[in-house]
Design a protein around this motif. Structure first.
Motif, PDB file in Angstrom:
ATOM      1  N   UNK A  79       0.832  -1.216   0.000  1.00  0.00           N
ATOM      2  CA  UNK A  79       0.000   0.000   0.000  1.00  0.00           C
ATOM      3  C   UNK A  79       0.859   1.257   0.000  1.00  0.00           C
ATOM      4  N   UNK A  80       2.028   1.202   0.660  1.00  0.00           N
ATOM      5  CA  UNK A  80       2.807   2.437   0.702  1.00  0.00           C
ATOM      6  C   UNK A  80       3.671   2.609  -0.548  1.00  0.00           C
ATOM      7  N   UNK A  81       4.202   1.534  -1.082  1.00  0.00           N
ATOM      8  CA  UNK A  81       5.178   1.702  -2.158  1.00  0.00           C
ATOM      9  C   UNK A  81       4.702   1.276  -3.543  1.00  0.00           C
ATOM     10  N   UNK A  82       3.822   0.294  -3.593  1.00  0.00           N
ATOM     11  CA  UNK A  82       3.477  -0.273  -4.898  1.00  0.00           C
ATOM     12  C   UNK A  82       2.190   0.315  -5.447  1.00  0.00           C
ATOM     13  N   UNK A  83       1.173   0.275  -4.629  1.00  0.00           N
ATOM     14  CA  UNK A  83      -0.142   0.728  -5.089  1.00  0.00           C
ATOM     15  C   UNK A  83      -0.112   2.132  -5.716  1.00  0.00           C
ATOM     16  N   UNK A  84       0.613   3.090  -5.084  1.00  0.00           N
ATOM     17  CA  UNK A  84       0.618   4.432  -5.670  1.00  0.00           C
ATOM     18  C   UNK A  84       1.183   4.474  -7.091  1.00  0.00           C
ATOM     19  N   UNK A  85       1.966   3.463  -7.448  1.00  0.00           N
ATOM     20  CA  UNK A  85       2.590   3.491  -8.778  1.00  0.00           C
ATOM     21  C   UNK A  85       1.713   2.846  -9.847  1.00  0.00           C
ATOM     22  N   UNK A  86       0.703   2.090  -9.413  1.00  0.00           N
ATOM     23  CA  UNK A  86      -0.027   1.267 -10.377  1.00  0.00           C
ATOM     24  C   UNK A  86      -0.705   2.099 -11.467  1.00  0.00           C
ATOM     25  N   UNK A  87      -1.196   3.275 -11.064  1.00  0.00           N
ATOM     26  CA  UNK A  87      -1.931   4.116 -12.017  1.00  0.00           C
ATOM     27  C   UNK A  87      -1.112   4.494 -13.238  1.00  0.00           C
ATOM     28  N   UNK A  88       0.216   4.547 -13.069  1.00  0.00           N
ATOM     29  CA  UNK A  88       1.091   4.996 -14.164  1.00  0.00           C
ATOM     30  C   UNK A  88       1.482   3.852 -15.105  1.00  0.00           C
ATOM     31  N   UNK A  89       1.144   2.638 -14.714  1.00  0.00           N
ATOM     32  CA  UNK A  89       1.692   1.506 -15.470  1.00  0.00           C
ATOM     33  C   UNK A  89       0.853   1.135 -16.696  1.00  0.00           C
ATOM     34  N   UNK A  90       1.510   0.409 -17.590  1.00  0.00           N
ATOM     35  CA  UNK A  90       0.806  -0.053 -18.807  1.00  0.00           C
ATOM     36  C   UNK A  90      -0.268  -1.065 -18.415  1.00  0.00           C
ATOM     37  N   UNK A  91      -1.361  -1.030 -19.149  1.00  0.00           N
ATOM     38  CA  UNK A  91      -2.455  -1.975 -18.873  1.00  0.00           C
ATOM     39  C   UNK A  91      -2.728  -2.775 -20.146  1.00  0.00           C
ATOM     40  N   UNK A  92      -3.273  -3.941 -19.949  1.00  0.00           N
ATOM     41  CA  UNK A  92      -3.699  -4.739 -21.106  1.00  0.00           C
ATOM     42  C   UNK A  92      -4.582  -5.883 -20.608  1.00  0.00           C
ATOM     43  N   UNK A  93      -5.131  -6.630 -21.557  1.00  0.00           N
ATOM     44  CA  UNK A  93      -5.918  -7.800 -21.163  1.00  0.00           C
ATOM     45  C   UNK A  93      -4.928  -8.907 -20.804  1.00  0.00           C
ATOM     46  N   UNK A  94      -5.210  -9.579 -19.684  1.00  0.00           N
ATOM     47  CA  UNK A  94      -4.257 -10.559 -19.160  1.00  0.00           C
ATOM     48  C   UNK A  94      -4.890 -11.942 -19.054  1.00  0.00           C
ATOM     49  N   UNK A  95      -4.057 -12.939 -19.178  1.00  0.00           N
ATOM     50  CA  UNK A  95      -4.484 -14.324 -19.021  1.00  0.00           C
ATOM     51  C   UNK A  95      -4.555 -14.681 -17.527  1.00  0.00           C
ATOM     52  N   UNK A  96      -3.511 -14.360 -16.795  1.00  0.00           N
ATOM     53  CA  UNK A  96      -3.483 -14.397 -15.331  1.00  0.00           C
ATOM     54  C   UNK A  96      -3.602 -15.757 -14.672  1.00  0.00           C
TER      55      UNK A  96
END
Ligand SMILES: Cc1ncc(COP(=O)(O)O)c(C=O)c1O
Length: 1004
Positions: A192-209
């Motif tokens: 929550x402190x280090x990773x979540x704040x960065x997620x908005x900036x990252x590339x997105x796509x459809x994932x198999x997961x």
């Protein structure tokens, strides 16, 4: 009922056969496959073709199935090379067929896919190649999916979407075990402190997961190759990096070699689909989060089924991996992921290294003595190296080390960087990642406890901390530095210090280069090690404070290389320091005595094995650096790159002799003649100073038809018979047979002597008279001297400066008597004396022949004779002058390049500046030491005359302190200083300091 609660469809074989015939036109045999929510059926058509029929749960969302079908169609066209199952449409061309339910209103959606033959990854033998291939397959999938979009892929509340990790936080309390719960809470905190704040900036796509080992099918003929991935039920839109994170969460469970497996998967993935640095940096946090999700969700379910042990048992591998990741440094894992993704492990690394490389000359020694110039031994600590048997008993190790250092007179012992110290068998070096941390990340300098430790460069103290666990660093100082005004920060670490260190510096304190920042601790306080400094550079602190890893696992040494770069960038030890030379100087002395002529001599009581030269420095086999104040041959610096290159270029093209036409010899001759008086017009090239003087004497004899020679007392002119005859330095000393009758010795004049110039000129006049007398007795054709040969400053005589105008007048007297005058510039030529190219010019002398050699090719054997047209013509009496090597193209290339450097680096001016400085400092020193009788010389040709045997003692002391000097003069009472002309003022200070310390020591 929720979708979870609906039972899987249960059509009978017969019913399925009917569906197959009606909707797909297939007559087939069917076999039931496992399926939790759906009914899965293996279909074998009568033509042998195989399919999988998936009859969806009645609660299945049609939009999700359509999404999957769209995705399959997209993959089939966008990534045809990606092996996978294909949709098999119904007779009406549709991918989905509706089948009424058997029990209630509604219908099931049915799909047919081609069957992929293979082995489940869960059942296959594992290999790193396989891991790489899986990574590569998933990279291919991500690449193809980057171009795919569907509104149905937005599944905001989807529990298994890694982007929704925070939403499972509410289940953390369902984890029964307190330790496991804390593990999960820590992961959440970081997330929550280090990773979540960065997620908005990252590339997105459809994932198999869902790349788990029950969904990856390997080829039956090659289980390392992926045949397909199955089960696209978790397809959703999210951060692109999640795909790899989810796959890694599965792939790293239960593996021994965590780094090796992760590296294989990541490098495979990024080979197909490059990731961005910011994605790689959070990769392992996302892996941890995926594990957190699965343990949270399963713990939540387990709560409702308290008797189902299976649920908790199946969590174990996830908790184990989570625990491993938790115990590894997450910043390190970011560096590791960056490196696997082909980025520098630390972004600032290139800038820091560049700055360190460019500033190395300015760094101060990290201990209270100059390590570059101090004697040392290398102590390898690889498994089985001598001494490592004592590694668990450092007291014994210290004694063993001291004995070794004493034996070789070493000031310190060196422990190497990046050495795999497999002798580190202590528990403290175990790592959860599989291997033990055996690779050394610093350089160790073993030396006496209490030795002062100094900052090599300006900085700020980050921490002073006593890391007092056994085998830790003990008191440790960490400094922060900046790589240039706007450059990144980096750090240096000093471990194994004394308790007093804790009072020497404090966190936050500014430090200047050279400041004392501590002292070395002894075995009782430094973590229990033999006294030494562990010195290390860090490009990042990896979030740590007060302490830092000093060893790493071999598998990730290449990542650590960038986190903790080579400390030698600061220490500047010669590379030989890190390679043990197996042939000792003593062995060479022995073999030399056996196979080389016994009249060769070796410098110094403790002969040196010199293996490399650079500028004004020589390096011995142990990497110890010596300041060379003796070698006047490597004039423009040892191994000057320009000269070396010129020699190499020409040697790789042609080397012949003067019987062929070649331009270089003519170009060079033109340049050489331009530096000499106009009357000297003709050049001969030979290979040594002796050859040059020999030729000069021959010319004089042919030209004058006489054979008597006048020479200055204590002169040395070469090693041939005729030259020994004109060298009182040889014939009147050890092994000499005295003066021959046709040789006439003129008194060696001294600039500062009480005797007037006329006194010395009378001596020359007397020589002329005795030459005349002797030649008439011999009835030789001529009457008087054939030649006078003289240096303009007497080298072997002891750097004796001639009185002003002496050589001019002496030569005039000899020339008036019909003799030829030879100026021997072999030692003093080419600008050494700092006043023009030739020393005879300072005497206003007008020689008929000038000989030159030593510095001419910067170590390459080339020498020359330059004379007048008249003498040259007389010498050309019909006999050819041939010299196999003299004037060959390679020699000429060497000589030209040397001349280039003398000019381009202004070395004559430089010699004057540094030489004048040295002379004045030595004169100051003479005031403190009455044993200094005289300081004399010109430019970088200096002599210090001392009483008794002091000169030799000073030279011996200087050698032991890494400054090379020699003695000369009739009684070896003069210290001779004639370094490569590139010697710097800083080097001059080193020389001056050593001579002063030697005198202080010897006089005490
Ligand atoms: C003044 C002088 N002339 C000539 C020579 C002979 O030169 P080489 O050793 O190259 O034969 C030397 C060598 O020391 C020398 O000092």
């Amino acid at each position: 009922m929720s979708e979870f609660e609906q039972p899987a469809p249960d059509f009978t074989n017969q019913e399925i056969k009917e569906i197959l015939l009606r909707h797909y036109g297939l007559i087939a045999t069917v076999t039931m496959l496992v399926g939790e929510r759906d009914q899965n059926v293996m279909v074998t058509a009568d033509d042998g073709a195989r399919y999988v029929m998936k009859i969806a749960n009645v609660a299945e969302n049609a939009a999700i199935l359509t999404l999957q079908n769209d995705l399959f169609r997209h993959l089939a066209s966008a990534a045809p090379d990606l092996s996978m199952a294909l949709l098999y449409p119904a007779l009406d061309g549709q991918d989905l067929v509706q089948i009424p339910t058997k029990v209630e209103q509604g219908f099931h959606l049915v799909r047919m896919m081609t069957y992929v033959d293979g082995i489940l990854l869960a059942d296959a033998d594992r290999s790193q190649q396989q891991n790489f291939n899986i990574g590569q397959y998933l990279g291919g999938l991500s690449k193809a999916l980057a171009g795919f979009g569907s509104p149905a892929a937005f599944r905001p509340g989807f529990l298994w979407s890694l982007d929704n990790a925070a939403s499972v936080g509410r289940f953390a309390n369902d984890i029964a075990d307190a330790e496991n719960r804390q593990l999960v809470e820590r992961a959440f905190e970081r997330y929550t402190s280090l990773v979540q704040p960065k997620l908005g900036q990252l590339r997105k796509s459809v994932l198999y997961q869902d790349a788990n080992d029950n969904n990856i099918i390997m080829c039956p003929e090659d289980p390392d190759k992926v045949a397909a991935v199955i089960d696209f039920g978790d397809v959703a839109y999210g951060c692109t990096i999640n795909e790899l994170a989810i796959a890694l969460a599965y792939m790293l469970m239960d593996v021994g070699d965590l780094y090796g497996t992760a590296r294989a998967v990541i490098t495979g993935y990024t080979a197909r689909f490059p990731l961005l640095a910011e994605e790689l940096e959070i990769l392992f946090d996302l892996v941890a989060m995926r594990l957190v999700m699965s343990v949270c969700i399963s713990s939540n379910r387990a709560r409702d089924f308290p008797d189902n042990d299976y649920l908790t048992i199946s969590q174990q591998p996830a908790f184990d991996l989570l625990r491993k990741l938790d115990s590894l440094n997450s910043d390190f894992l970011s560096c590791f992921a960056r490196e696997c993704g082909a980025f520098d492990a630390v972004e600032s690394y290139p800038q820091v290294i560049n700055w360190l490389n460019n500033n190395q000359q300015a760094f101060k020694s990290v201990v209270g003595f100059d390590i570059q110039c101090s004697s040392r031994i290398l102590v390898p600590m690889t498994a089985g190296s001598p001494g490592t048997e004592f590694i668990l008993d450092q007291q014994q190790y210290a004694e063993w080390l001291d004995a070794g250092m004493d034996r070789s007179g070493a000031k310190f012992a060196l422990g190497a960087y990046m050495e795999d110290r497999s002798c580190y068998v202590m528990e403290q070096f175990n790592s959860v990642a599989g291997e033990s941390r055996s690779v050394h990340l610093g350089i160790d300098l073993f030396t006496a406890a209490a030795t002062t430790v100094h900052a090599p460069m300006d900085g700020v103290v980050v921490s002073v901390q006593n890391n007092d666990a056994a085998l830790d660093y003990g008191p440790t100082v960490i400094l922060q530095h900046q790589a240039g005004a706007n450059g990144p920060v980096f750090y240096t670490l000093y471990g194994h210090l004394s308790l007093q260190t804790l009072d020497i510096v404090a966190a936050g304190q500014n430090i200047n280069a050279g400041d004392i920042i501590g002292t070395l601790g002894d075995i009782t306080v430094n973590g229990g090690w033999a006294p030494h400094l562990h010195f290390q550079i860090m490009t990042t602190m990896l979030g740590q404070h007060g302490n830092f890893n000093g060893a790493c696992e071999p598998a990730v040494a290449n990542v650590w290389r960038l986190i903790t770069p080579d400390p030698n960038l600061v220490l500047g030890l010669a590379h030989e320091s890190f390679n043990q030379d197996i042939v000792s100087p003593a062995e060479l002395v022995k073999s030399r005595a056996e196979i080389l002529g016994p009249s060769y001599s070796l410098s110094y009581d403790k002969p040196l094995k010199i293996v490399r030269g650079q500028g004004a420095y020589l390096f011995d086999h142990s990497g110890r650096q010596y300041l060379d104040c003796v070698n006047n041959i490597c004039h423009v610096g040892h191994c000057h790159p320009r000269v070396v290159q010129a020699i190499a270029d020409q040697a790789s093209l042609l080397n012949t002799n003067t019987r062929y036409l070649h331009e270089t010899i003519l170009d060079y001759s033109d340049r050489l003649l331009a530096t000499l008086p106009d009357h000297l017009e003709v050049v001969y090239f030979v290979c040594t100073g002796s050859e040059a003087n020999e030729l000069a004497l021959r010319m004089a004899k042919v030209f004058t038809e006489r054979r008597d020679i006048i020479t200055l007392d204590w002169g040395y002119h070469g090693n041939t018979s005729a030259l020994i005859d004109v060298s009182p330095y040889k014939f009147n000393r050890n092994g000499g047979k005295g003066k021959k009758d046709h040789i006439h010795i003129a008194e060696l004049p001294e600039a500062n002597s009480d005797k007037p110039l006329d006194h010395y000129l009378t001596s020359v006049q007397n020589c002329i008279l005795s030459a005349q007398e002797h030649s008439s007795q011999e009835h030789s054709a001529g009457d008087g001297p054939a030649a006078m040969i003289a240096e303009s400053i007497s080298g072997c005589g002891g750097q004796v400066i001639l009185p002003e105008g002496y050589l001019q007048k002496a030569f005039e007297l000899v020339q008036a008597a019909g003799g030829v005058c030879i100026a021997d510039e072999v030692q003093v030529g080419f600008g050494r004396t700092g006043k023009g190219m030739w020393s005879f010019a300072a005497q206003s002398a007008k020689p008929d022949i000038v000989t030159m050699g030593k510095p001419m090719g910067n170590g390459h054997p080339i020498a020359a004779v330059v004379t007048t047209r008249k003498i040259a013509d007389a010498f050309a009496n019909g006999m050819e002058y041939f010299n196999s090597f003299g004037g060959n193209p390679v020699s000429m290339a060497a000589a030209s390049a040397t001349l280039d450097v003398i000019e381009s680096e202004n070395l004559i001016e430089h010699a004057n500046k540094v030489g004048t400085y040295m002379m004045s400092e030595f004169k100051v020193m003479a005031r403190d030491f009455p044993q200094i009788m005289d300081v004399r010389g010109a430019g970088l040709f200096i002599g210090i005359e001392l009483t008794g045997t002091l000169a030799a003692d000073v030279v011996g002391y200087a050698r032991d302190h890494a400054v090379l000097l020699s003695t000369d003069g009739p009684k070896n009472t003069v210290i001779k200083i004639k370094p490569p002309m590139v010697i710097s003022l800083r080097d001059a200070d080193r020389l001056i300091a050593v001579v002063r310390r030697a005198l202080e020591k010897l006089m005490s």
